[in-house]
Design an enzyme around this catalytic site. Structure first.
Site, PDB file in Angstrom:
ATOM      1  N   LYS A  73      -1.154 -31.154 -55.124  1.00 33.50           N
ATOM      2  CA  LYS A  73      -2.170 -31.491 -54.124  1.00 33.50           C
ATOM      3  C   LYS A  73      -2.126 -32.963 -53.739  1.00 33.50           C
ATOM      4  CE  LYS A  73      -6.189 -30.619 -55.682  1.00 33.50           C
ATOM      5  NZ  LYS A  73      -6.269 -31.906 -56.396  1.00 33.50           N
ATOM      6  N   THR A  75       0.368 -35.054 -54.175  1.00 38.53           N
ATOM      7  CA  THR A  75       1.660 -35.292 -53.534  1.00 38.53           C
ATOM      8  C   THR A  75       1.612 -34.883 -52.064  1.00 38.53           C
ATOM      9  OG1 THR A  75       2.762 -34.893 -55.644  1.00 38.53           O
ATOM     10  CG2 THR A  75       4.131 -34.771 -53.672  1.00 38.53           C
ATOM     11  N   ARG A  96      -8.694 -40.333 -55.225  1.00 42.48           N
ATOM     12  CA  ARG A  96      -9.441 -40.863 -56.368  1.00 42.48           C
ATOM     13  C   ARG A  96      -8.541 -41.728 -57.243  1.00 42.48           C
ATOM     14  NH1 ARG A  96     -11.226 -35.565 -59.241  1.00 42.48           N
ATOM     15  NH2 ARG A  96      -9.156 -34.982 -58.511  1.00 42.48           N
ATOM     16  N   LYS A 107      -1.639 -35.162 -68.137  1.00 41.78           N
ATOM     17  CA  LYS A 107      -0.962 -35.373 -66.869  1.00 41.78           C
ATOM     18  C   LYS A 107       0.103 -36.459 -66.906  1.00 41.78           C
ATOM     19  CE  LYS A 107      -3.511 -35.222 -63.159  1.00 41.78           C
ATOM     20  NZ  LYS A 107      -4.589 -35.506 -62.192  1.00 41.78           N
ATOM     21  N   ALA A 275     -13.654 -32.829 -60.911  1.00 44.22           N
ATOM     22  CA  ALA A 275     -14.161 -31.775 -60.032  1.00 44.22           C
ATOM     23  C   ALA A 275     -14.711 -30.578 -60.796  1.00 44.22           C
ATOM     24  CB  ALA A 275     -13.059 -31.298 -59.085  1.00 44.22           C
ATOM     25  N   PHE A 303      -8.896 -30.347 -58.221  1.00 46.76           N
ATOM     26  CA  PHE A 303      -8.629 -28.989 -58.704  1.00 46.76           C
ATOM     27  C   PHE A 303      -8.535 -27.994 -57.544  1.00 46.76           C
ATOM     28  CE2 PHE A 303     -10.654 -30.588 -62.792  1.00 46.76           C
ATOM     29  CZ  PHE A 303      -9.432 -30.792 -63.395  1.00 46.76           C
ATOM     30  N   PHE A 383       9.687 -26.134 -53.866  1.00 49.65           N
ATOM     31  CA  PHE A 383      10.482 -26.397 -55.063  1.00 49.65           C
ATOM     32  C   PHE A 383      11.902 -25.914 -54.788  1.00 49.65           C
ATOM     33  CE2 PHE A 383       6.516 -27.233 -56.916  1.00 49.65           C
ATOM     34  CZ  PHE A 383       6.663 -27.677 -58.226  1.00 49.65           C
TER      35      PHE A 383
END
Length: 558
Positions: A73, A75, A96, A107, A275, A303, A383
């Site tokens: 998201k 990216t 954020r 992460k 979130a 999220f 991908f």
């Protein structure tokens, strides 16, 4: 095509001076407060002078429910901003800030990826400009002043059994979830049970991200409820005179941070509420500043869309008067296959039937987002292992939902790989098709608001809660808080409260086990299922691989 690790790409970036990035948006150099050469805060005085300017177009990037396969998201948010810039649009990005807890836990970084990144990557994922430290300090100052007030005579007759203000730290630390404070004798106060939340769950964080200016910030800080008296009346932060000092600590943190992407698109990175346990959006002041400086602003919500997008619409947009023009819903073929029942080690093989099965999750999000009156476009985050048959299956499914899907290769190609989506998003935003409206009206009772989100967004059959929760909500309504929106705290991995239930489940039960009033932020938190406001580290935390190399450079952030 092989792509270098994120951190290596970021390290090779040819960054431009931050004054040059500010100039692209018309920010004079003297209105930037530099933190080195590549990041700066935008002054409050300059922001105040933008009042009354026409706003640009607001584009929200959200995603399907997260899986271990990855969705991308942030990216895509970065890539779309770069794509808009490439097609000649004046664009800015709003995301954020990263929390140290997840960075060292699961992460390892939160600045995009591949050739769609915001830089400086290492600083953004670590201390950055110190905003989170300021929030942590302000929050804990209030905790210290509250305990001090009780120690020195308890003028407000606080019931020490009903102190609701916990402490925070910006780290995943399960050992701090429940603690006993003030042990060690008379000199240390009155022992009581308390605990820690992670900083991004702090009401102070939520307030900083919803406040319009410093005056609004102090008013909201003063409105926070910290405890209750023996007669059950609330004690506010202003009652113990903490709001002024807290505002002083947060003065600089209120100013949005300006940085840049690899392709030099301006990016505002400010605030960072989670979130699932908070409202999951960057600050109102950053978003509004960007909208007054750029023609297109791309922002994200945390999220999946059932959490981040719902709260973006029902909390942030409602309170800030924002009107989104388009929503981009991010999905990957790999994640759809996981939603279709495959395990992670099976994702490398073509499986069109699993993709079709997993598209139920995507379809649920499309229909949910449409219910807010905003046009929806799907971004298929590419991908290298994706096959044409799998991609075609997603496109066909999305078309059947009355939307369109675009294949995006921004991770490998930067803005050039997402120009098609950027062009279409700009066309949709410019067409003024959005008829945005929140999910429920302000005057709806609090319990009905909880049921509305659970039934219309999660497709739950029933919402359950103890009688004490119903009584608490009724009490808050009697005190004048019934108009507030609700902030649903649940797992991000499913529409349900069961993190293992993927796809688009129907007829499940949402248990509300606790409610918390965030009177300063202006919402009621409903904690559902086993969600934690203080996460723990995984068995093998990312911190184990983060270190300095022989050249003194950070390794392990990705």
């Amino acid at each position: 095509m092989a792509v270098k690790p994120d951190i290596e790409i970021a390290r090779e970036a040819q960054k431009r001076p931050i004054t040059e990035i500010g100039a692209k948006l018309g920010i004079p150099a003297e209105q930037l407060l530099p933190y080195g050469h590549d990041k700066a805060k935008v002054s409050q005085a300059f922001i105040a002078g933008l009042e009354g300017r026409k706003s640009g177009r607001l584009i929200l990037v959200t995603a399907i429910n997260p899986t271990p396969a990855g969705e991308g998201k942030t990216t895509t948010t970065v890539g779309l901003g770069d794509g808009l810039q490439r097609i000649g649009r004046k664009a800015a990005i709003c995301i954020r800030e990263a929390s140290l807890g997840p960075n060292f836990g699961m992460k390892g970084g939160a600045a995009g990826g591949g050739y769609a990144q915001i830089v400086p990557m290492e600083e953004m994922n670590l201390h950055f400009t110190g905003d989170f430290h300021a929030i942590t300090s302000a929050h804990n100052l209030l905790a210290a002043m509250l305990d001090n007030h009780i120690y020195w005579g308890n003028e407000h007759q606080i019931d020490v059994r009903r102190v609701v203000w916990r402490r925070v730290v910006d780290m995943n630390d399960r050992a701090l979830r429940q603690v006993v404070t003030s042990l060690g004798g008379v000199a240390n106060g009155f022992p009581r049970e308390s605990g820690f939340d992670i900083t991004v769950a702090s009401e102070v964080m939520a307030i900083l991200c919803l406040a319009e200016d410093l005056q609004d910030l102090q008013r909201r800080l003063g409105d926070m409820i910290v405890a209750y008296r023996h007669d059950r009346t609330p004690v506010f932060a202003r009652d113990i005179d903490a709001d002024g000092a807290m505002t002083v600590l947060l003065r600089d943190a209120m100013q949005p941070n300006l940085v840049q992407t690899l392709e030099h698109t301006p990016a505002f990175v400010h605030g960072g509420p989670f979130a699932n346990i908070a409202h999951g959006c960057n600050s109102v002041i950053a978003t509004k500043t960007a909208l007054r400086l750029a023609d297109y602003v791309v922002t994200e919500a945390g999220f999946g869309a059932d959490l981040g997008a719902e709260k973006f619409f029902d909390i942030k947009c409602r309170k800030a008067g924002l009107h989104p023009d388009c929503v981009v819903l991010v999905a990957t073929v790999r994640a759809l296959k996981m939603n279709g029942g495959l395990e992670r080690d099976e994702l490398g093989d073509e499986n069109v039937s699993a993709v079709r099965e997993g598209c139920s999750n995507l379809g649920r999000h499309i229909q949910n987002l449409k219910s807010f009156g905003v046009p929806v476009v799907v971004a298929i985050n590419h991908f290298t292992g994706d096959t044409e048959a799998e991609i075609d299956a997603v496109r066909a499914y999305v078309a059947g939902q009355g939307a369109e899907a675009h294949l995006c290769k921004h991770w490998a190609e930067g803005g050039a790989g997402i120009e098609g989506l950027a062009t279409r998003v700009a066309e949709i935003a410019d067409a003024d098709r959005a008829q945005f409206a929140p999910l429920y009206p302000d005057q709806m009772p609090l319990w009905q608001k909880i049921e509305c989100v659970a039934e219309r967004i999660y497709h739950a059959h029933e919402v359950t809660a103890d009688q004490r929760i119903h009584e608490q909500l009724a009490q808050w309504e009697a005190q004048g808080y019934g108009h507030l929106p609700v902030c649903m705290a649940k797992t991000q991995y499913s529409f349900s409260t069961d993190p293992g239930l993927r796809g688009a489940p129907e007829g499940h039960v949402v248990p509300v086990r606790e409610v918390r009033l965030s009177a300063g932020a202006g919402f009621v938190v409903a904690i559902c299922g086993e969600i934690m406001t203080m996460p723990g580290l995984p068995r093998r935390p990312a911190a184990e691989k983060i270190r300095l190399n022989d050249a003194g450079e950070v390794e392990g952030l990705f």
